[in-house]
Design a protein around this motif. Structure first.
Motif, PDB file in Angstrom:
ATOM      1  N   ASN A 144       0.695  -0.889  -0.014  1.00 48.37           N
ATOM      2  CA  ASN A 144       0.009  -0.194  -0.084  1.00 48.37           C
ATOM      3  C   ASN A 144       0.994   1.357  -0.090  1.00 48.37           C
ATOM      4  OD1 ASN A 144      -1.822   1.502   0.254  1.00 48.37           O
ATOM      5  ND2 ASN A 144      -2.307   1.468   2.314  1.00 48.37           N
ATOM      6  N   ALA A 145       0.592   2.282  -1.004  1.00 47.09           N
ATOM      7  CA  ALA A 145       1.717   3.140  -1.249  1.00 47.09           C
ATOM      8  C   ALA A 145       1.731   4.184  -2.727  1.00 47.09           C
ATOM      9  CB  ALA A 145       3.861   2.283  -1.532  1.00 47.09           C
ATOM     10  N   ARG A 146       2.432   5.078  -2.215  1.00 51.78           N
ATOM     11  CA  ARG A 146       2.389   6.024  -3.381  1.00 51.78           C
ATOM     12  C   ARG A 146       3.654   6.250  -3.747  1.00 51.78           C
ATOM     13  NH1 ARG A 146      -2.141   8.306  -4.215  1.00 51.78           N
ATOM     14  NH2 ARG A 146      -1.373   9.968  -5.958  1.00 51.78           N
ATOM     15  N   THR A 147       3.607   5.022  -4.980  1.00 48.68           N
ATOM     16  CA  THR A 147       5.638   5.091  -5.474  1.00 48.68           C
ATOM     17  C   THR A 147       5.765   5.069  -7.303  1.00 48.68           C
ATOM     18  OG1 THR A 147       7.049   3.708  -5.895  1.00 48.68           O
ATOM     19  CG2 THR A 147       4.869   2.526  -5.931  1.00 48.68           C
ATOM     20  N   GLU A 160      -0.754  -8.241  -3.761  1.00 50.69           N
ATOM     21  CA  GLU A 160      -2.172  -7.108  -3.628  1.00 50.69           C
ATOM     22  C   GLU A 160      -0.917  -5.482  -3.322  1.00 50.69           C
ATOM     23  OE1 GLU A 160      -4.064  -7.834  -0.566  1.00 50.69           O
ATOM     24  OE2 GLU A 160      -5.427  -9.616  -1.048  1.00 50.69           O
ATOM     25  N   LEU A 161      -1.770  -5.080  -4.322  1.00 48.42           N
ATOM     26  CA  LEU A 161      -1.338  -3.823  -4.796  1.00 48.42           C
ATOM     27  C   LEU A 161      -2.123  -2.002  -4.700  1.00 48.42           C
ATOM     28  CD1 LEU A 161       1.540  -1.535  -5.031  1.00 48.42           C
ATOM     29  CD2 LEU A 161       0.391  -1.788  -7.576  1.00 48.42           C
ATOM     30  N   ALA A 162      -1.516  -1.683  -3.796  1.00 48.63           N
ATOM     31  CA  ALA A 162      -2.837  -0.495  -3.594  1.00 48.63           C
ATOM     32  C   ALA A 162      -1.948   0.752  -3.207  1.00 48.63           C
ATOM     33  CB  ALA A 162      -3.857  -0.943  -2.116  1.00 48.63           C
ATOM     34  N   GLY A 163      -2.976   1.908  -3.247  1.00 49.54           N
ATOM     35  CA  GLY A 163      -2.221   2.889  -3.305  1.00 49.54           C
ATOM     36  C   GLY A 163      -2.268   3.486  -4.990  1.00 49.54           C
ATOM     37  N   HIS A 164      -1.195   3.927  -5.272  1.00 45.28           N
ATOM     38  CA  HIS A 164      -1.484   3.732  -7.141  1.00 45.28           C
ATOM     39  C   HIS A 164       0.653   3.854  -7.423  1.00 45.28           C
ATOM     40  CE1 HIS A 164      -1.722   5.843 -10.063  1.00 45.28           C
ATOM     41  NE2 HIS A 164      -0.281   6.960 -10.370  1.00 45.28           N
ATOM     42  N   ALA A 165       0.919   3.595  -8.435  1.00 45.43           N
ATOM     43  CA  ALA A 165       1.796   2.930  -8.664  1.00 45.43           C
ATOM     44  C   ALA A 165       1.751   3.836 -10.176  1.00 45.43           C
ATOM     45  CB  ALA A 165       2.382   2.070  -9.050  1.00 45.43           C
ATOM     46  N   ASP A 166       2.952   4.767 -10.697  1.00 41.18           N
ATOM     47  CA  ASP A 166       3.026   4.816 -11.852  1.00 41.18           C
ATOM     48  C   ASP A 166       3.362   4.024 -12.817  1.00 41.18           C
ATOM     49  OD1 ASP A 166       2.251   7.462 -10.810  1.00 41.18           O
ATOM     50  OD2 ASP A 166       4.368   8.570 -11.111  1.00 41.18           O
ATOM     51  N   ARG A 167       4.658   3.156 -12.690  1.00 45.01           N
ATOM     52  CA  ARG A 167       4.611   2.644 -13.492  1.00 45.01           C
ATOM     53  C   ARG A 167       5.135   1.063 -12.149  1.00 45.01           C
ATOM     54  NH1 ARG A 167       7.941   2.665 -18.020  1.00 45.01           N
ATOM     55  NH2 ARG A 167       9.294   0.765 -18.231  1.00 45.01           N
ATOM     56  N   VAL A 168       4.417  -0.222 -13.816  1.00 43.75           N
ATOM     57  CA  VAL A 168       4.260  -1.110 -12.904  1.00 43.75           C
ATOM     58  C   VAL A 168       4.375  -2.584 -13.866  1.00 43.75           C
ATOM     59  CG1 VAL A 168       2.439  -2.433 -11.914  1.00 43.75           C
ATOM     60  CG2 VAL A 168       2.553  -0.402 -11.628  1.00 43.75           C
ATOM     61  N   SER A 169       5.277  -3.072 -12.721  1.00 44.65           N
ATOM     62  CA  SER A 169       5.938  -4.809 -13.748  1.00 44.65           C
ATOM     63  C   SER A 169       5.353  -5.733 -12.577  1.00 44.65           C
ATOM     64  CB  SER A 169       6.733  -4.874 -13.930  1.00 44.65           C
ATOM     65  OG  SER A 169       6.886  -6.094 -14.146  1.00 44.65           O
TER      66      SER A 169
END
Length: 300
Positions: A144-147, A160-169
């Motif tokens: 759970n992060a903003r990254t 499980e990816l919460a929060g927001h990520a600009d670039r994701v793999s």
């Protein structure tokens, strides 16, 4: 003679049990954007961000592990659980023979993380601005992060990816992927796990699965591209009505339905195809399935 042999064994076992209950209490000064590497084989890893320029480690050390230390400089720190070498009757010479270690780590909010585990579940909460990279085998990864960047790979563990990520793999073999807010660039791969992803607007999104089902919800950025490839998993795509894209979709034996354009059945044999344009067609949506069903829906 028997007593002489048994006493060292009992002492060794007692020492090992004592080490298994050893609490961890370590700290190290850190820069606000410190890079922290964490390694653990068994147990758990919990990372929580706070408003201090310090890295702190709590928890309990597993049986057969060396005393834990925080190594490195204020800008680059390493926390790694390692097995003891050969010692007496216990012969701890492999990481896999260690007991589980619980790591409770606190880091500055702007920290970047690099976490490697085998069977330890991972939980990361509160990071704001730092990059996150995770490699796991069977442990579940919850973030759970903003990254600006989240790179997570597991074999059988869920992601499980919460929060927001600009670039994701996000990559897994049999684990599920749940990521409701993926930013403008994403790559998602699984073999048999399910994928549930939302977010956007996407500049580029690539998704592939073998037998796992897919639910994808979100829109494209201007001139963005979205590619989905599935073997036997069902695919459901929900996109906003104001999306601008050319859609090319086909399935070999699965059922294809769309709220946009007209689906055409193959003249000979199974299979369906869809080629249509919505809006000005500046973006590109390409979806292909073999035996999985495909649904393209207009998002409410």
């Amino acid at each position: 003679m028997k007593t002489a042999r048994i006493i060292p064994l009992l002492l060794s076992l007692s020492i090992g049990q004592a080490l298994a209950d050893t609490p961890i209490n370590l700290s190290h000064d850190a820069t606000p954007s410190v890079h922290v590497s964490i390694g653990n084989v068994k147990g758990t890893v919990t990372v929580t961000a706070w408003d201090r320029d310090q890295v702190q480690v709590g928890g309990h050390l597993g049986e057969g592990a060396k005393p834990l230390t925080i190594e490195g400089s204020n800008s680059d720190l390493t926390i790694k659980v390692q097995a003891q070498g050969k010692s007496g009757w216990l012969n701890w010479n492999s990481d896999t023979s260690m007991g589980g270690t619980t790591l409770d780590v606190r880091v500055p909010k702007g920290a970047s993380l690099d976490v490697d585990v085998v069977s330890a579940p991972i939980s990361i909460d509160g990071i704001e601005g730092g990059k996150i990279k995770i490699n796991a085998v069977s442990g579940k990864a919850r973030v759970n992060a903003r990254t600006p960047s989240a790179e997570i790979e597991t074999v059988s563990g869920n992601i499980e990816l919460a929060g927001h990520a600009d670039r994701v793999s996000l990559q897994t073999v049999s684990g599920d992927i749940l990521a409701p807010s993926v930013g403008n660039n994403a790559e998602l791969q699984t073999v048999s796990g399910r994928i549930r992803v939302g977010g956007g607007p996407w500049q580029k999104l690539n998704l592939s699965t073998v037998s796992g089902d897919v639910q994808l919800s979100g829109g494209l950025a201007a001139s963005g591209t979205l590619d989905v490839d599935s073997m036997s998993g069902d695919v459901q795509l929900q996109i906003p009505a104001n999306t601008s894209a050319a859609i090319h979709a086909n399935t070999f034996s699965g059922d294809l339905r769309s709220d946009f354009g007209t689906v055409k059945k193959a003249e000979h044999g199974p299979g369906s195809a869809l080629q249509t344009t919505i809006g000005s067609g500046s973006g590109k949506i390409a979806i292909e399935t073999f035996s999985g069903d495909l649904r393209i829906r207009q998002q409410d």
